[in-house]
Each structure stands twice: as structure tokens, then as C-alpha cells.
Design an enzyme around this catalytic site. Structure first.
Site, PDB file in Angstrom:
ATOM      1  N   ASP A 218     -14.056  -5.412  13.761  1.00  7.11           N
ATOM      2  CA  ASP A 218     -14.457  -4.039  13.500  1.00  7.11           C
ATOM      3  C   ASP A 218     -15.879  -4.040  12.940  1.00  7.11           C
ATOM      4  OD1 ASP A 218     -14.085  -5.079  10.978  1.00  7.11           O
ATOM      5  OD2 ASP A 218     -12.707  -3.535  10.282  1.00  7.11           O
TER       6      ASP A 218
ATOM      7  N   PHE B 146      -9.574  -9.107  13.798  1.00  2.74           N
ATOM      8  CA  PHE B 146      -9.758  -7.809  14.445  1.00  2.74           C
ATOM      9  C   PHE B 146     -11.194  -7.346  14.232  1.00  2.74           C
ATOM     10  CE2 PHE B 146      -5.689  -8.193  12.150  1.00  2.74           C
ATOM     11  CZ  PHE B 146      -4.963  -8.704  13.223  1.00  2.74           C
TER      12      PHE B 146
ATOM     13  N   HIS C 113       0.846  -1.195   0.000  1.00  2.00           N
ATOM     14  CA  HIS C 113       0.000   0.000   0.000  1.00  2.00           C
ATOM     15  C   HIS C 113       0.883   1.247   0.000  1.00  2.00           C
ATOM     16  CE1 HIS C 113      -3.020   2.976   1.011  1.00  2.00           C
ATOM     17  NE2 HIS C 113      -3.933   2.080   0.697  1.00  2.00           N
TER      18      HIS C 113
ATOM     19  N   ASP D 176      -9.313  -6.035   2.957  1.00  2.00           N
ATOM     20  CA  ASP D 176      -8.943  -5.486   1.648  1.00  2.00           C
ATOM     21  C   ASP D 176     -10.031  -5.777   0.622  1.00  2.00           C
ATOM     22  OD1 ASP D 176      -6.557  -4.563   2.657  1.00  2.00           O
ATOM     23  OD2 ASP D 176      -5.346  -6.208   1.854  1.00  2.00           O
TER      24      ASP D 176
ATOM     25  N   ASP E  77      -7.986 -11.990   8.039  1.00  2.00           N
ATOM     26  CA  ASP E  77      -8.601 -10.693   8.318  1.00  2.00           C
ATOM     27  C   ASP E  77      -8.127  -9.642   7.330  1.00  2.00           C
ATOM     28  OD1 ASP E  77      -8.373  -7.876   9.605  1.00  2.00           O
ATOM     29  OD2 ASP E  77      -9.852  -8.872  10.873  1.00  2.00           O
TER      30      ASP E  77
END
Length: 374
Positions: free
Chosen positions: A248, A246, A51, A348, A343
Site C-alpha cells: 500500500d 500488502f 481492535h 499498526d 505487514d
């Protein structure tokens, strides 16, 4: 080896959930799709550095950068961009860096990189701990928007970095690398150190009569170190596979799309109406906890698929070269698979708005929770 309280909590949440379930056939189907896609793209930790906003060099300054990014890695959904279709609303909070406009999580990263290029040592703990050296007004300017909408929870972000700066100055000689050193190459020990010393990382809730741990930002901090440093130096951990996904708001949305999560009609109606789910509320905890457990089941399923693939190669090699013989050129390259990479891949995938509509699952909105924890 220390067990991860997050995984134990996720299983407990899954077993006591009323509105979020995990269909077995969905896990099988989703794991197969994810496995094939990860193989096709050769998905591994090298993707992290690809990235344009992520650091390309790995040194002590990079550790400071990762810490600040993960201190501020929370609550980037937009009040304006209600539909969140993948094409940002023109008024959504946006930061332009090197001619590219970034929204969501990457807007915060772009703002930090922009500040560093402007000569502001924003990633230095002793600097961001000091209100004299870094006034609140300057922090507000650093995270300035190119659009009408401003960065969410600005005052909370200021509080979070001030607290972290003070803790590092007073307890760790102004250096997060000293926290990493105390962990002695244990990912779980580093999560424990971070969550016990920095309150903004202590992502916990009460659910069905017990305390549950989710620790989204603490675990992603470890994961970013591991991915950036390629399991060397500051990112070397001997138990990295113990880290969970994670939890979210974006990954659960993708898991639902993959049929790996199933929501009750009541929960779907709440999401469709865009109602807020308070942090720590039962519905929010069910979504997050089941997401962690679903990725754990996906991980196990992918490992089964990998083993079967290896056995097929072995069987083919024995037929062609004799019993017990496996030529080096026929051995498949072992792909690293853990909850972190799954994850990262799903996140992505979701952010790129590449959801495969042939799966047949109708789109679902992300759940709306304002929290410093994710």
C-alpha cells in the site's frame, strides 16, 4: 506447490528498479528491531480481533463482513491532511462510531459497522448488488462524514461493490463462502479465484516489458480470513506462508523509516512536493514491488534470528542438563512469522505514529496514488 506470482514479480521489480533500492544492512537492522518488538508485544493473529471495530465472532456472517471491508479497502489518504503527522486534520474524512472518531481505513470499517447497527444489511452480497434495494444515494449516506471532507472515490466504491455483488449472485450462489470452498484450503488458489472473477482485485501493472502482479487487496482478504478464524474453518489455509505483504502506501513509508528501503533524490523530491504518482507508473511500481521484496528479506532474516535463538537455548540446556537434553521448560515458545504478520505489525506501528526517531532516518511522506487497488 503453486508459486506466488506476486513474489516472483517483486523480485523482478527489485532487480530492475532505478529509484528504489534495498540496503542489506538496513534489512539486518530493521529485521532485528521488528523481531524484538514482535517478541516484546507477543504479536500474533490474536491482535486482529483486539481492535474494537473488528468482529469478535467467527461465522458465515463474518465472512461477508470481511469480504465487504476488503472490497472497499483502498485509497484513504486525505487531500486535506497533507502532512499526515498522525494527528488528523480537523476537516479530514472522519466517521464517529460509539463515540470514537475514526479516520483512514478505520473510517470505512466504522461506517460499515454503523450501517449494520442501523439495520442495513450492507454486508449481504444480494443486497449490495441491487440498486433497487440499496440505491446509490443510500450508499452515499452510509459513508457520510462527520467533517467537511467526504469519502474518497465514492463512485468507484459503488462500482466495486456492485460488480462483486453481481458476480457472487450469478456465479457463486450469492455466497463468498462458496468461493472459499472452491479454493480447497489453498491461500494462493483463493487469490487466483478472486483476481480472476472480480476485476477490482486484479492489481497488475506493466513494468520493464512484462506484466507484474501485486494483488494487495486479494491477498489481504485471505490474510484477514486467516487471522480472524485463527487458521480454522473459513480461514484454514495450508499454504498461508506463501502470501506476501500488502503493498500500500503506509507500509513502504515505515519500511523507509526502518532503513529497509532507500529512495533516489529524485523520488524523495517528488514525495516531498506531494506530486501524484499514477497507478501503474514506474515509480509507483518500484515502491510497491520493493516493499514486497523487502518484507520477504525481513521474513527470512527473522527466521534466521529465531533459529539462532533456538540454538542458543539448546546449547545452554545441554550444558546444564547433559548433551542432547532440552528440558521442556527451557524451550522457547515458537513464534509464527510470515509476511502477513510482519505487514500487520509494521502497518499498526506506522498508524500509531510510533516511529523510533533514534534510527536516524528522516521522515518521508507517503506516495500519493488514487487507485481502487490500495
Amino acid at each position: 506447490m503453486i508459486s506466488n506470482p506476486v513474489l516472483e514479480s517483486a523480485e523482478f521489480i527489485h532487480n530492475h528498479s532505478k529509484h528504489v533500492t534495498i540496503p542489506d544492512d538496513g534489512i539486518d537492522h530493521g529485521a532485528a528491531k521488528i523481531f524484538e518488538a514482535m517478541k516484546k508485544t507477543h504479536y500474533d493473529t490474536s491482535k486482529w480481533k483486539e481492535h474494537p471495530l473488528n468482529p469478535k465472532e467467527c461465522n458465515a456472517s463474518t465472512v461477508d463482513w470481511i469480504l465487504l471491508v476488503d472490497l472497499l479497502n483502498f485509497s484513504f489518504w486525505s487531500e486535506i491532511d497533507i502532512d499526515d503527522t498522525g494527528v488528523p486534520h480537523p476537516d479530514r474524512y472522519r466517521v464517529t462510531f460509539h463515540g470514537v472518531g475514526y479516520t483512514g481505513y478505520w473510517s470505512m470499517v466504522a461506517a460499515i459497522n454503523r450501517a449494520l447497527e442501523e439495520g442495513i444489511p450492507i454486508t449481504t452480497p444480494a443486497f449490495f448488488a441491487s440498486e433497487e434495494r440499496l440505491p446509490d444515494k443510500e450508499i452515499e449516506r452510509i459513508f457520510r462524514s462527520d467533517t467537511k471532507e467526504q469519502v474518497p472515490l465514492l463512485q468507484e466504491r459503488i462500482r466495486v461493490i456492485r460488480e462483486a455483488g453481481r458476480v457472487l449472485v450469478e456465479k457463486f450462489d450469492r455466497n463468498f463462502a462458496n468461493v472459499i470452498a472452491q479454493a480447497d484450503r489453498s491461500a494462493l488458489r483463493l487469490v487466483e479465484l478472486v483476481t480472476s472473477n472480480f476485476t477490482s482485485f486484479k492489481d497488475e501493472a506493466e513494468f520493464c516489458g512484462r506484466k507484474v502482479q501485486i494483488f494487495k487487496r486479494a491477498q489481504i482478504l485471505v490474510a484477514d480470513l486467516w487471522a480472524c478464524f485463527q487458521n480454522e474453518s473459513y480461514g484454514e489455509f495450508n499454504d498461508i506462508d506463501e502470501i506476501t505483504m500488502f503493498a500500500d502506501y503506509r507500509v513502504p513509508q515505515a519500511l523507509y523509516h526502518f532503513h529497509c528501503l532507500q529512495y533516489s533524490s529524485d523520488l524523495l523530491a517528488i514525495l516531498d512536493r506531494g506530486e501524484m504518482l499514477p497507478n501503474g507508473s514506474p515509480l509507483e511500481v518500484e515502491i510497491r514491488g520493493n516493499s514486497i521484496w523487502a518484507v520477504e528479506l525481513i521474513r527470512k532474516k527473522i527466521l534466521e534470528l529465531m533459529k539462532k535463538e533456538q540454538e542458543n537455548v539448546q546449547e545452554k540446556a545441554e550444558k546444564e542438563g547433559g548433551e542432547g537434553v532440552v528440558l521442556e521448560k527451557t524451550k522457547p515458545k515458537m513464534m509464527t512469522v510470515n509476511a502477513i504478520l510482519i505487514d500487520f505489525f509494521i502497518w499498526d506501528f506506522a498508524k500509531a505514529a510510533q516511529l523510533d526517531l533514534t534510527l536516524g532516518q528522516r521522515p518521508v511522506k507517503v506516495h500519493r496514488t488514487r487507485s481502487v487497488f490500495y
